[in-house]
Design a protein around this motif. Structure first.
Motif, PDB file in Angstrom:
ATOM      1  N   ASP A  20     -24.591  81.529  97.626  1.00  0.00           N
ATOM      2  CA  ASP A  20     -23.173  81.270  98.296  1.00  0.00           C
ATOM      3  C   ASP A  20     -23.381  79.470  98.475  1.00  0.00           C
TER       4      ASP A  20
ATOM      5  N   PHE B  32     -19.479  84.125  95.691  1.00  0.00           N
ATOM      6  CA  PHE B  32     -18.292  83.217  95.885  1.00  0.00           C
ATOM      7  C   PHE B  32     -18.510  82.099  96.422  1.00  0.00           C
TER       8      PHE B  32
ATOM      9  N   SER C  68     -18.382  79.951  99.275  1.00  0.00           N
ATOM     10  CA  SER C  68     -17.569  79.713 100.458  1.00  0.00           C
ATOM     11  C   SER C  68     -17.326  78.434 101.369  1.00  0.00           C
TER      12      SER C  68
ATOM     13  N   SER D 247     -16.492  75.989 104.582  1.00  0.00           N
ATOM     14  CA  SER D 247     -16.504  76.083 106.134  1.00  0.00           C
ATOM     15  C   SER D 247     -15.982  74.809 106.799  1.00  0.00           C
TER      16      SER D 247
ATOM     17  N   GLY E 295      -7.292  80.872 102.489  1.00  0.00           N
ATOM     18  CA  GLY E 295      -8.190  80.548 103.562  1.00  0.00           C
ATOM     19  C   GLY E 295      -7.695  80.351 104.823  1.00  0.00           C
TER      20      GLY E 295
ATOM     21  N   LEU F 174      -5.830  80.266 111.156  1.00  0.00           N
ATOM     22  CA  LEU F 174      -7.037  80.413 111.528  1.00  0.00           C
ATOM     23  C   LEU F 174      -8.003  79.357 111.556  1.00  0.00           C
TER      24      LEU F 174
ATOM     25  N   ALA G  67      -6.054  87.793 100.046  1.00  0.00           N
ATOM     26  CA  ALA G  67      -6.869  88.025 101.216  1.00  0.00           C
ATOM     27  C   ALA G  67      -5.925  87.369 102.332  1.00  0.00           C
TER      28      ALA G  67
ATOM     29  N   ILE H 246      -4.837  89.142 105.858  1.00  0.00           N
ATOM     30  CA  ILE H 246      -5.377  88.785 107.004  1.00  0.00           C
ATOM     31  C   ILE H 246      -4.139  88.422 107.929  1.00  0.00           C
TER      32      ILE H 246
ATOM     33  N   LYS I  35     -15.749  81.496 115.664  1.00  0.00           N
ATOM     34  CA  LYS I  35     -15.893  80.533 114.751  1.00  0.00           C
ATOM     35  C   LYS I  35     -16.490  79.052 115.460  1.00  0.00           C
TER      36      LYS I  35
ATOM     37  N   GLY J  14     -16.345  81.860 107.507  1.00  0.00           N
ATOM     38  CA  GLY J  14     -14.952  82.150 108.159  1.00  0.00           C
ATOM     39  C   GLY J  14     -14.436  83.683 107.626  1.00  0.00           C
TER      40      GLY J  14
ATOM     41  N   ILE K  33     -13.720  87.011 110.392  1.00  0.00           N
ATOM     42  CA  ILE K  33     -12.574  87.462 110.549  1.00  0.00           C
ATOM     43  C   ILE K  33     -12.778  89.361 110.238  1.00  0.00           C
TER      44      ILE K  33
ATOM     45  N   ASP L  41     -15.981  93.403 101.039  1.00  0.00           N
ATOM     46  CA  ASP L  41     -14.810  92.972 100.802  1.00  0.00           C
ATOM     47  C   ASP L  41     -13.559  93.693 100.763  1.00  0.00           C
TER      48      ASP L  41
HETATM   49  N1  LIG Z   1     -18.013  85.852  99.964  1.00  0.00           N
HETATM   50  C1  LIG Z   1     -16.570  85.905  99.671  1.00  0.00           C
HETATM   51  N2  LIG Z   1     -16.225  86.837  98.792  1.00  0.00           N
HETATM   52  C2  LIG Z   1     -14.895  86.941  98.264  1.00  0.00           C
HETATM   53  N3  LIG Z   1     -14.012  85.971  98.918  1.00  0.00           N
HETATM   54  C3  LIG Z   1     -14.516  85.215  99.536  1.00  0.00           C
HETATM   55  C4  LIG Z   1     -15.798  85.147 100.074  1.00  0.00           C
HETATM   56  N4  LIG Z   1     -15.870  84.208 101.058  1.00  0.00           N
HETATM   57  C5  LIG Z   1     -14.653  83.615 101.285  1.00  0.00           C
HETATM   58  N5  LIG Z   1     -13.673  84.054 100.349  1.00  0.00           N
HETATM   59  C6  LIG Z   1     -12.285  83.855 100.007  1.00  0.00           C
HETATM   60  O1  LIG Z   1     -12.053  82.758 100.549  1.00  0.00           O
HETATM   61  C7  LIG Z   1     -11.429  82.492 101.627  1.00  0.00           C
HETATM   62  C8  LIG Z   1     -11.726  81.181 102.513  1.00  0.00           C
HETATM   63  O2  LIG Z   1     -12.958  81.893 103.204  1.00  0.00           O
HETATM   64  P1  LIG Z   1     -13.582  80.890 104.166  1.00  0.00           P
HETATM   65  O3  LIG Z   1     -15.096  81.563 104.450  1.00  0.00           O
HETATM   66  O4  LIG Z   1     -13.827  79.535 103.933  1.00  0.00           O
HETATM   67  O5  LIG Z   1     -12.810  81.391 105.400  1.00  0.00           O
HETATM   68  P2  LIG Z   1     -11.591  80.423 106.069  1.00  0.00           P
HETATM   69  O6  LIG Z   1     -11.017  81.494 106.884  1.00  0.00           O
HETATM   70  O7  LIG Z   1     -11.151  79.558 105.312  1.00  0.00           O
HETATM   71  O8  LIG Z   1     -12.787  80.034 107.249  1.00  0.00           O
HETATM   72  P3  LIG Z   1     -12.831  78.248 107.566  1.00  0.00           P
HETATM   73  O9  LIG Z   1     -11.847  77.738 108.296  1.00  0.00           O
HETATM   74  O10 LIG Z   1     -14.411  78.300 108.499  1.00  0.00           O
HETATM   75  O11 LIG Z   1     -13.041  77.605 106.423  1.00  0.00           O
HETATM   76  C9  LIG Z   1     -11.276  83.845 102.434  1.00  0.00           C
HETATM   77  O12 LIG Z   1     -10.098  84.146 102.997  1.00  0.00           O
HETATM   78  C10 LIG Z   1     -11.604  84.739 101.045  1.00  0.00           C
HETATM   79  O13 LIG Z   1     -10.111  85.008 100.457  1.00  0.00           O
END
Ligand SMILES: Nc1ncnc2c1ncn2[C@@H]1O[C@H](COP(=O)(O)OP(=O)(O)OP(=O)(O)O)[C@@H](O)[C@H]1O
Ligand SMILES: [Mg+2]
Length: 526
Positions: free
Chosen positions: A33, A75, A77, A79, A185, A191, A265, A269, A287, A305, A309, A386
């Motif tokens: 990732d 994916f 990801s 932060s 996100g 969030l 998603a 959420i 977080k 993140g 959640i 997921d």
């Molecule tokens: N491992 C994963 N597999 C599938 N989709 C993911 C994955 N990680 C993130 N996502 C998708 O990307 C979106 C954003 O992920 P992220 O982990 O950045 O969370 P976030 O709620 O945006 O938190 P942050 O504020 O920390 O960025 C998620 O809501 C999801 O749709």
């Protein structure tokens, strides 16, 4: 664009503001990732040694993808961050990282760690004294609420995010009239922490924008229009993205292409948030807790993140005292926070148990029954299905579960010790004290206590709601087409549901006076 034109557009990116990631960040466990979000948005990247300006890569001019993320099957990801490495080092030198002390051993240290919070480090207690509370658990709950209101966005921050996305959206539409930009996100779910990035996706009618050439075109276009700096193009990943910082707001933005799972998603959420009191509060606390310990970055094995959640949602949905209505989560946030730390710090069976969110219903799933998880190389790992794809383990990149578990356990110890201690103390000794203090740290800019989400609309949420409404209308129409062989048109319109005004929309009228509506944030119809 011709091949020459493409090369031109790639060349025009060739300055020190653009970097390409060379490192796949794969490790032996196969966790690849990529988080890629620099820990301090205001500091220049420290990755300059492993990356280079585009011009240093002759392959690029031949149109060859140079990113070595080819085996990336995770994916990408994302932060957030607002705390610098310097601050972190200082914190450790100062010995204020008391959790480390607590984790390091004996109870005397733990106690010492728990009794010496410096109030200045915990700005959310300023002018919010709860020391008169009879029940220590109520004090903790009130402090959790104070922290949430301290960390929640004010009017200026929401407008800034709206405006920033409005500008990027307009630029995308200008470049590609058949494409639109959508947000998912944490910004689309409310969030986000103050330094969180914004996750976006470009979807087009042609569905043809997920390729190296388009990534370059968009990066060039954004740069030319002064909308992007510190650009990274990660072209050859399973999810290709452009990462950049919008110079005016300094907000980090990630743009992916031609996919809607993130948009789905976000909707899910938000439904969870509506139906689960306490979810937003606990998610933001966890977080911030992980963020301040550098444990939220998937790139380094942290908990992202999305996983946070799902973890908190499943925790609340299966908590025995919550599901039996014995306690109201909002009045018991303190107890629930302690329970969360105890469960995932001390009791959870990481080796055997996975968390399932299939069909939106959280449950525990024996790992041996999750076919796609096998073969399991390391059994001591968090596994979360997921909700949008039961084959996908969203926390497979979280290879540092050992430290995360330790941090949660340490937090449980600190909180319980602190609660015990303050419970024993005289009221006069309690004044100005914090319970959460050593567990939650906030090292960012001084903030106010204004949670102004009710005064300014988060346009990413509105837009996401609209996106889904349009999609469901299209689905309805497709369904009708099936029944009517695509005809007649008249029948179609009759069956359309009357337009409902969403909750958010109705809020809109109340907040109109505060809105900044001229930021060109009008999603196109598909
Ligand atoms: N491992 C994963 N597999 C599938 N989709 C993911 C994955 N990680 C993130 N996502 C998708 O990307 C979106 C954003 O992920 P992220 O982990 O950045 O969370 P976030 O709620 O945006 O938190 P942050 O504020 O920390 O960025 C998620 O809501 C999801 O749709
Ligand atoms: Mg994000």
């Amino acid at each position: 664009m011709s091949a020459v034109g493409q090369v031109e557009s790639e060349r025009s990116l060739a300055d020190h503001d653009v970097i390409l990631l060379e490192d796949s960040s794969d490790n032996s466990e196969g966790f690849d990732d990529y988080d890629g979000h620099f820990d301090n948005p205001t500091e220049p990247t420290t990755k300059q040694s492993s990356v280079a300006p585009v011009s240093e890569y002759p392959q690029i001019e031949k149109g060859v993808v140079i990113n070595q993320l080819s085996n990336n099957d995770d994916f990408i990801s994302l932060s957030d961050s607002e705390e610098s490495d310097g601050e972190k080092e200082k914190e450790e030198k100062d010995g204020t990282n008391v959790e480390a002390a607590a984790l390091s051993g004996d109870n005397a240290t733990k106690k010492q760690a728990a009794v010496t919070p410096a109030a200045g480090d915990y700005p959310w207690i300023t002018n919010h004294d709860h020391s008169k509370q009879k029940e220590i658990a109520d004090w903790l709950t009130l402090e959790v609420k104070d922290f949430i209101s301290y960390i929640s966005p004010n009017r200026v921050e929401i407008k800034q995010r709206n405006t920033t996305i409005g500008k990027i959206r307009a630029a995308v539409s200008e470049l590609w009239p058949d494409a639109d930009l959508h947000v998912f996100g944490s910004y689309a779910t409310d969030l986000y922490l103050p330094g969180s990035d914004i996750d976006c996706v470009v979807n087009s009618k042609g569905g043809d924008k997920e390729n190296q050439s388009s990534l370059y075109k968009l990066a060039t276009h954004l740069k030319k229009n002064g909308l992007a700096t510190e650009i990274e193009i990660i072209a050859k990943a399973r999810v290709p993205i452009i990462k950049f910082v919008e110079p005016e707001s300094r907000i980090h933005i990630d743009v992916s292409f031609e996919r809607i799972n993130g948009l789905e998603a976000a909707k899910l959420i938000r439904e969870w948030l509506e139906s689960t009191p306490g979810l937003r509060e606990l998610v933001l606390i966890i977080k911030q807790f992980l963020h301040s310990r550098r444990l939220n970055n998937v790139h380094t094995g942290g908990l992202g993140g999305f996983s946070i959640i799902c973890l908190v949602y499943s925790f609340l949905s299966m908590h025995p005292r919550v599901i039996t209505n014995e306690i109201d989560p909002i009045d018991n946030l303190g107890v629930l926070l302690i329970d969360f730390f105890e469960l995932y710090g001390k009791n959870f069976g990481y080796d055997d148990v996975a968390i399932s969110l299939s069909n939106g219903v959280p449950s525990y799933l024996p790992k041996r029954e999750w076919r796609e998880l096998h073969p399991i190389r390391n059994s001591f790992a968090l596994a979360i299905q997921d909700p949008g794809d039961r084959a996908n383990n969203i926390s497979r990149g979280t290879f540092n579960i050992r430290d995360i578990k330790k941090a949660f356990a340490g937090a449980f110890d600190l909180l319980t010790i602190r609660c015990y201690e303050l419970d024993q103390a005289l009221f006069s000794e309690r004044v100005g004290k914090s319970i959460l203090g050593n567990v939650i740290k906030y090292k960012g800019k001084q903030r106010d206590f204004k949670d102004e989400r009710n005064l300014v609309l988060n346009k990413a949420i509105i837009e996401n709601e609209d996106f889904h409404k349009k999609r469901s209308r299209t689905d309805d129409d497709d369904e009708l087409d099936k029944h009517n062989d695509g005809k007649p048109e008249k029948k179609r319109s009759k069956t359309k549901k009357p337009k409902k005004t969403s909750k958010r929309r109705s809020q809109a009228s109340q907040v109109e006076a505060y809105q900044e509506d001229n930021d060109d944030y009008n999603p196109q119809e598909y």
